[in-house]
Design a protein around this motif. Structure first.
Motif, PDB file in Angstrom:
ATOM      1  N   GLY A  70      36.949  16.195   2.551  1.00 28.99           N
ATOM      2  CA  GLY A  70      36.933  16.973   1.548  1.00 28.99           C
ATOM      3  C   GLY A  70      36.638  15.894   0.336  1.00 28.99           C
ATOM      4  O   GLY A  70      36.649  14.879   0.463  1.00 28.99           O
ATOM      5  N   ILE A  71      36.317  16.463  -0.936  1.00 29.22           N
ATOM      6  CA  ILE A  71      35.875  15.599  -1.956  1.00 29.22           C
ATOM      7  C   ILE A  71      37.076  15.843  -3.236  1.00 29.22           C
ATOM      8  O   ILE A  71      37.046  17.107  -3.460  1.00 29.22           O
ATOM      9  CB  ILE A  71      34.290  15.871  -2.571  1.00 29.22           C
ATOM     10  N   VAL A  72      37.075  15.000  -3.781  1.00 31.63           N
ATOM     11  CA  VAL A  72      37.867  15.164  -5.235  1.00 31.63           C
ATOM     12  C   VAL A  72      36.987  14.446  -6.434  1.00 31.63           C
ATOM     13  O   VAL A  72      36.567  13.632  -6.095  1.00 31.63           O
ATOM     14  CB  VAL A  72      39.429  14.150  -5.203  1.00 31.63           C
ATOM     15  N   LEU A  73      36.634  15.255  -7.338  1.00 30.63           N
ATOM     16  CA  LEU A  73      35.540  14.891  -8.278  1.00 30.63           C
ATOM     17  C   LEU A  73      36.545  14.810  -9.354  1.00 30.63           C
ATOM     18  O   LEU A  73      37.310  15.727  -9.985  1.00 30.63           O
ATOM     19  CB  LEU A  73      34.604  15.942  -8.652  1.00 30.63           C
ATOM     20  N   THR A  74      36.517  13.374 -10.107  1.00 30.11           N
ATOM     21  CA  THR A  74      37.276  13.053 -11.189  1.00 30.11           C
ATOM     22  C   THR A  74      36.150  13.035 -12.419  1.00 30.11           C
ATOM     23  O   THR A  74      34.883  12.984 -12.121  1.00 30.11           O
ATOM     24  CB  THR A  74      37.965  11.895 -11.065  1.00 30.11           C
ATOM     25  N   LYS A  75      36.744  13.349 -13.539  1.00 31.38           N
ATOM     26  CA  LYS A  75      35.947  13.115 -14.703  1.00 31.38           C
ATOM     27  C   LYS A  75      34.753  14.228 -14.808  1.00 31.38           C
ATOM     28  O   LYS A  75      33.905  14.087 -15.352  1.00 31.38           O
ATOM     29  CB  LYS A  75      35.353  11.708 -14.937  1.00 31.38           C
ATOM     30  N   LEU A  76      35.393  15.347 -14.283  1.00 35.00           N
ATOM     31  CA  LEU A  76      34.410  16.598 -14.272  1.00 35.00           C
ATOM     32  C   LEU A  76      34.547  17.303 -15.693  1.00 35.00           C
ATOM     33  O   LEU A  76      35.280  18.431 -15.863  1.00 35.00           O
ATOM     34  CB  LEU A  76      34.583  17.381 -13.283  1.00 35.00           C
ATOM     35  N   ASP A  77      34.052  16.725 -16.676  1.00 33.98           N
ATOM     36  CA  ASP A  77      34.066  17.204 -17.993  1.00 33.98           C
ATOM     37  C   ASP A  77      32.909  17.382 -18.906  1.00 33.98           C
ATOM     38  O   ASP A  77      31.756  17.390 -18.146  1.00 33.98           O
ATOM     39  CB  ASP A  77      35.384  16.644 -18.775  1.00 33.98           C
ATOM     40  N   GLY A  78      33.035  17.101 -19.956  1.00 31.69           N
ATOM     41  CA  GLY A  78      31.856  17.210 -20.775  1.00 31.69           C
ATOM     42  C   GLY A  78      30.709  16.102 -20.662  1.00 31.69           C
ATOM     43  O   GLY A  78      29.535  16.071 -20.898  1.00 31.69           O
ATOM     44  N   SER A  79      31.064  14.983 -20.174  1.00 32.22           N
ATOM     45  CA  SER A  79      30.090  13.923 -19.771  1.00 32.22           C
ATOM     46  C   SER A  79      29.470  13.812 -18.554  1.00 32.22           C
ATOM     47  O   SER A  79      28.706  13.306 -18.202  1.00 32.22           O
ATOM     48  CB  SER A  79      30.755  12.306 -20.117  1.00 32.22           C
ATOM     49  N   ALA A  80      30.006  14.836 -17.566  1.00 33.03           N
ATOM     50  CA  ALA A  80      29.499  14.852 -16.226  1.00 33.03           C
ATOM     51  C   ALA A  80      28.290  15.970 -16.079  1.00 33.03           C
ATOM     52  O   ALA A  80      27.984  16.704 -16.724  1.00 33.03           O
ATOM     53  CB  ALA A  80      30.704  15.397 -15.269  1.00 33.03           C
ATOM     54  N   LYS A  81      27.406  15.554 -15.038  1.00 31.58           N
ATOM     55  CA  LYS A  81      26.473  16.173 -14.591  1.00 31.58           C
ATOM     56  C   LYS A  81      26.905  17.436 -13.722  1.00 31.58           C
ATOM     57  O   LYS A  81      26.986  16.673 -12.441  1.00 31.58           O
ATOM     58  CB  LYS A  81      25.230  15.512 -14.227  1.00 31.58           C
ATOM     59  N   GLY A  82      27.049  18.676 -13.987  1.00 32.03           N
ATOM     60  CA  GLY A  82      27.634  19.458 -13.046  1.00 32.03           C
ATOM     61  C   GLY A  82      27.025  19.565 -11.700  1.00 32.03           C
ATOM     62  O   GLY A  82      27.746  20.199 -10.743  1.00 32.03           O
ATOM     63  N   GLY A  83      25.816  19.364 -11.654  1.00 32.77           N
ATOM     64  CA  GLY A  83      25.173  19.615 -10.410  1.00 32.77           C
ATOM     65  C   GLY A  83      25.389  18.702  -9.307  1.00 32.77           C
ATOM     66  O   GLY A  83      25.389  18.964  -7.780  1.00 32.77           O
ATOM     67  N   ILE A  84      26.397  17.692  -9.719  1.00 29.83           N
ATOM     68  CA  ILE A  84      26.909  16.765  -8.447  1.00 29.83           C
ATOM     69  C   ILE A  84      27.723  17.731  -7.441  1.00 29.83           C
ATOM     70  O   ILE A  84      27.895  17.564  -6.334  1.00 29.83           O
ATOM     71  CB  ILE A  84      27.700  15.825  -9.026  1.00 29.83           C
ATOM     72  N   VAL A  85      28.218  18.689  -7.895  1.00 33.75           N
ATOM     73  CA  VAL A  85      29.186  19.747  -7.186  1.00 33.75           C
ATOM     74  C   VAL A  85      28.477  20.376  -5.873  1.00 33.75           C
ATOM     75  O   VAL A  85      28.751  20.092  -4.848  1.00 33.75           O
ATOM     76  CB  VAL A  85      29.938  20.878  -8.179  1.00 33.75           C
ATOM     77  N   VAL A  86      27.109  20.700  -6.187  1.00 35.52           N
ATOM     78  CA  VAL A  86      26.499  21.288  -5.289  1.00 35.52           C
ATOM     79  C   VAL A  86      25.676  20.278  -4.342  1.00 35.52           C
ATOM     80  O   VAL A  86      25.891  20.512  -2.955  1.00 35.52           O
ATOM     81  CB  VAL A  86      25.420  22.149  -5.976  1.00 35.52           C
ATOM     82  N   ALA A  87      25.342  19.275  -4.847  1.00 38.06           N
ATOM     83  CA  ALA A  87      24.536  18.023  -4.254  1.00 38.06           C
ATOM     84  C   ALA A  87      25.492  17.588  -3.152  1.00 38.06           C
ATOM     85  O   ALA A  87      25.165  17.213  -2.166  1.00 38.06           O
ATOM     86  CB  ALA A  87      24.073  17.108  -5.211  1.00 38.06           C
TER      87      ALA A  87
END
Length: 376
Positions: free
Chosen positions: A323-340
């Protein structure tokens, strides 16, 4: 005047005698009660980590809410939506641009594709999404932005894949369940371990922490400080000790004590350093001499983009990331990383980090994530 003067002196003398008598009587009462005036006893409250008179192992993370009642997950997801909606990330901008178009021309679609790729969605998922949108909008005759928004929402949720099992696997027979936290330096592994421990304790699970990051200065102190705040035991070794040995001792202690979950904090390591990655594999193998590892969560900084995807691939080859934990997923993040990252590893994003506070970890929800982007 002399008479008045003597009256004053007499009054002072009487006052002093009365004071002496009060002190003597008070002392006799204390002696009769075992040497202590019970009415004056004040309970001693242990100092919080970092309080005056007690050394602080690590600077306190920002604004941790009260530990007795964790913030509900739904409330945290609402916070994520607000952050995404107010953000300026590339994926949110691209979606807003597409929805604001009066007509879906070839130029509009090209700009949309470019924006999606810039958001780290990746070429494959971008092509898949654009093809699905073009087909549905044409077949259903959609030209109104509001209708297009509904179609876009459905296709985005499908791309993020709500069918993935995002639950934390804590089924272990024999126990305890073991969760390893891995990743490169600076992604927030140690604080993620603490946040997850807090969630588990609040849900009625017993937890032991393993401070297997024996390389970073004060890493074990930081984890111990968090453990004390949460009320769980932290097993640690000396600085520079074999991390596999520390993890082994923690799991062994957890098994002997009947603990439900052992959370293992590992050292941050560069994904391109073969010896360090081999050592991570050793930690897993040593733990599994006692019990199987239930989960291996890879902590990724969502702002790292394509570099994060490279990290994810290498870590997954070494320790079978679940599993993945994505940190700093806010205004500065490129949201496409979730899918990729999900497409690349074939494993789900299970948690998202919203900040440094103890309640700033939330289970990932595909619909909430997409709605946050579409509200931008």
């Amino acid at each position: 005047m002399d008479v008045i003067f003597y009256y004053i002196l007499g009054g002072i003398a009487l006052a002093l005698v009365a004071a002496v008598l009060i002190v003597v009587a008070s002392r006799r009462r204390r002696e009769a009660g075992g040497g202590e005036d019970t009415a004056a006893v004040v309970p001693v409250v242990p100092a919080e980590p970092g309080a005056e008179g007690e050394p602080e192992a690590e600077p306190e993370p920002e604004a941790a809410p009260g530990l007795d009642t964790p913030e509900p997950p739904a409330s945290r997801l609402t916070r994520l939506r607000r952050r995404l909606a107010s953000s300026n990330n590339a994926l949110a901008r691209g979606l807003a641009g597409l929805l604001s178009s009066n007509k879906f021309s070839d130029e509009t679609w090209e700009e949309f594709e470019t924006t999606l790729i810039a958001s780290d969605l990746g070429v494959g998922p971008t092509t898949e999404l654009v093809a699905a949108l073009k087909s549905r909008l044409a077949v259903e005759g959609v030209s109104d932005p509001a209708q297009a928004r509904s179609v876009l929402r459905e296709e985005l949720i499908k791309l993020v894949d709500p069918s993935l099992d995002r639950a934390l696997n804590l089924v272990a027979d024999p126990g305890p369940a073991v969760v390893m936290m891995v990743g490169v330096n600076g992604t927030g592994k140690t604080t993620t371990v603490a946040k997850l421990a807090r969630e588990l304790v609040a849900s009625g699970q017993s937890v032991t922490l393993a401070a297997a990051d024996t390389f970073r200065a004060a890493a074990a102190d930081q984890l111990t400080t968090w453990g004390n705040r949460i009320g769980v035991e932290t097993v640690r070794g000396s600085e520079g000790a074999d991390p596999a040995s520390v993890a082994f001792d923690a799991v062994k202690a957890g098994k002997e004590q009947g603990v439900d979950v052992v959370l293992v904090d590992t050292a941050g390591r560069l994904h391109n350093k073969a010896n360090l990655m081999d050592e991570l594999g050793k930690v897993k193998r040593v733990i599994e001499k006692i019990v199987p590892v239930s989960e291996i969560l890879l902590v990724l900084d969502a702002t790292t983009g394509q570099n994060g995807l490279v990290q994810a691939r290498v870590f997954s080859e070494v320790v079978d990331v679940t599993g993945i934990v994505l940190t700093k997923l806010d205004g500065s993040a490129k949201g496409g990383i979730v899918v990729a990252v999900q497409k690349q590893l074939g494993v789900p994003v299970k948690f998202i980090g919203l900040g440094e506070g103890m309640d700033d970890l939330a289970p990932f929800d595909a619909a909430q994530f997409v709605d946050g982007l579409l509200d931008a």
